[in-house]
Motif scaffolding. Structure first.
Motif, short mmCIF file in Angstrom:
data_model
loop_
_atom_site.label_atom_id
_atom_site.label_comp_id
_atom_site.label_asym_id
_atom_site.label_seq_id
_atom_site.Cartn_x
_atom_site.Cartn_y
_atom_site.Cartn_z
N THR A 190 0.84 -1.20 0.00
CA THR A 190 0.00 0.00 0.00
C THR A 190 0.87 1.26 0.00
O THR A 190 0.60 2.22 -0.73
CB THR A 190 -0.94 -0.01 1.23
OG1 THR A 190 -1.75 -1.16 1.14
CG2 THR A 190 -1.82 1.23 1.28
N LEU A 191 1.96 1.22 0.78
CA LEU A 191 2.86 2.37 0.80
C LEU A 191 3.58 2.54 -0.55
O LEU A 191 3.85 3.67 -0.97
CB LEU A 191 3.88 2.24 1.94
CG LEU A 191 3.29 2.37 3.35
CD1 LEU A 191 4.39 2.19 4.40
CD2 LEU A 191 2.61 3.74 3.54
N ARG A 194 1.17 4.38 -2.64
CA ARG A 194 1.12 5.79 -2.23
C ARG A 194 2.36 6.54 -2.72
O ARG A 194 2.28 7.70 -3.13
CB ARG A 194 0.98 5.89 -0.71
CG ARG A 194 -0.39 5.42 -0.26
CD ARG A 194 -0.58 5.59 1.23
NE ARG A 194 -1.96 5.30 1.58
CZ ARG A 194 -2.55 5.70 2.69
NH1 ARG A 194 -1.87 6.42 3.58
NH2 ARG A 194 -3.80 5.40 2.93
N VAL A 197 1.90 7.46 -6.24
CA VAL A 197 1.05 8.65 -6.37
C VAL A 197 1.86 9.92 -6.15
O VAL A 197 1.80 10.87 -6.93
CB VAL A 197 -0.12 8.58 -5.36
CG1 VAL A 197 -0.88 9.89 -5.32
CG2 VAL A 197 -1.04 7.43 -5.69
N VAL A 224 -5.17 4.89 -1.71
CA VAL A 224 -4.18 5.96 -1.86
C VAL A 224 -4.77 7.36 -1.67
O VAL A 224 -4.04 8.34 -1.60
CB VAL A 224 -3.50 5.91 -3.26
CG1 VAL A 224 -2.81 4.58 -3.49
CG2 VAL A 224 -4.50 6.18 -4.38
N SER A 225 -6.09 7.44 -1.56
CA SER A 225 -6.73 8.77 -1.59
C SER A 225 -6.25 9.67 -0.44
O SER A 225 -6.20 10.89 -0.59
CB SER A 225 -8.25 8.65 -1.60
OG SER A 225 -8.66 7.83 -0.55
N VAL A 227 -3.34 10.30 0.59
CA VAL A 227 -2.15 11.11 0.30
C VAL A 227 -2.40 12.21 -0.73
O VAL A 227 -1.52 13.03 -1.00
CB VAL A 227 -0.91 10.27 -0.13
CG1 VAL A 227 -0.42 9.40 1.01
CG2 VAL A 227 -1.17 9.45 -1.38
#
Ligand SMILES: Nc1ncnc2c1ncn2[C@@H]1O[C@H](COP(=O)(O)OP(=O)(O)O)[C@@H](O)[C@H]1O
Ligand SMILES: CC(C)(COP(=O)(O)O)[C@@H](O)C(=O)NCCC(=O)O
Ligand SMILES: [K+]
Length: 249
Positions: A190-191, A194, A197, A224-225, A227
């Motif tokens: 997940t990171l 991000r 992004v 991701v929203s 960030v």
């Protein structure tokens, strides 16, 4: 009623619109052609007249789905096709037919909604970024593995990373460093998304300063929203472009 389909590499996203009001009557996500047709058959009061679809699958696979839809519902099916330009956007690929059609439609949708420069980020099987300048020129984009691919590579190419989907879901309660394998992998991937992004935002700023709109779409956009608080989360962005590419006259 109009059936709309977005056939990605993992799932078929579908929805049924009222022919007159264009309001969404029913929608869903199907894992296979058969599951899609079963869901449509099971939906009450379904009278399909037209169908439009976009697919990034192999042509034979898409043709099989079209045949199955015609057989089941006797609908006319219109498939989005590659184009050099449309809706004010100019395809930036030298070989324009090679650009993924889901990316192309999301770009058309984004440019229409932004009426200006935009960065379109899609988080499905792959994670993609596309840059469209204020004059509609597509500057190009990036393709990376999305969460399902990152996770599956770790699961299949290591000996000791094994866990089930339920554990995966629970692991994303927070993003602190993991204290179990599932937490470490799910949070780590997940990171990575991000980070992807944030890097795309830097690229966009190098072109346009702060003067651009960010769109997030695809099944994992919600991860991701956080960030990009300024971004527009538009789950149906591909469908916005699909209506432009396949108008039903
Ligand atoms: N209801 C859902 N069913 C399946 N996957 C979902 C759902 N909601 C979110 N997802 C996420 O969406 C991802 C797939 O995104 P999607 O945009 O459908 O991919 P693709 O277009 O490549 O088929 C999965 O990794 C999953 O985490
Ligand atoms: C990049 C993609 C794999 C994304 O597919 P998805 O994750 O939405 O299933 C798809 O848009 C595709 O196959 N594109 C063709 C290659 C390209 O766009 O250059
Ligand atoms: K997709």
């Amino acid at each position: 009623m109009i059936l709309e389909l977005d056939c990605g590499n993992s799932f078929i996203k579908w929805r049924v619109l009222d022919s007159i009001t264009a309001a969404t009557r029913v929608e869903g996500i199907a894992e296979s052609d058969a599951a899609l047709i079963a869901s449509l058959v099971a939906a009450p009061g379904m009278v399909l007249t037209r169908c439009r679809l976009v697919s990034v699958r192999a042509p034979e696979e898409t043709a099989k789905l079209v045949d199955a839809l015609v057989l089941a519902f006797n609908v006319t099916v219109s498939c989005a096709a590659p184009a050099r330009q449309m809706g004010g956007v100019r395809n930036g690929y030298g070989d324009f037919e090679r650009l993924g059609l889901d990316r192309w439609l999301a770009m058309l949708g984004g440019f229409k909604l932004a009426s200006g420069a935009c960065l379109v980020l899609d988080f499905g099987t792959a994670a993609t970024a596309d840059f469209i300048a204020a004059d509609g020129e597509h500057l190009g984009g990036f393709i990376c593995p999305g969460l399902p691919l990152m996770r599956n590579q770790l699961r299949t190419h290591t000996r000791r990373i094994r866990y089930n989907d339920e554990a995966a879901e629970q692991a994303l309660e927070c993003l602190r460093p993991g204290r179990t394998t599932v937490e470490a992998v799910e949070r780590g991937c997940t990171l990575m998304l991000r980070g992807f992004v944030l890097t795309q935002l830097e690229v966009a700023r190098s072109y346009w300063g702060e003067d651009f709109t960010v769109f997030l779409t695809g099944g994992d956009a919600g991860l991701v929203s956080a960030v990009v608080p300024q971004a527009e989360l538009v789950p149906d962005l591909v469908f916005v472009g699909l209506a432009m590419a396949c108008p039903l006259s």
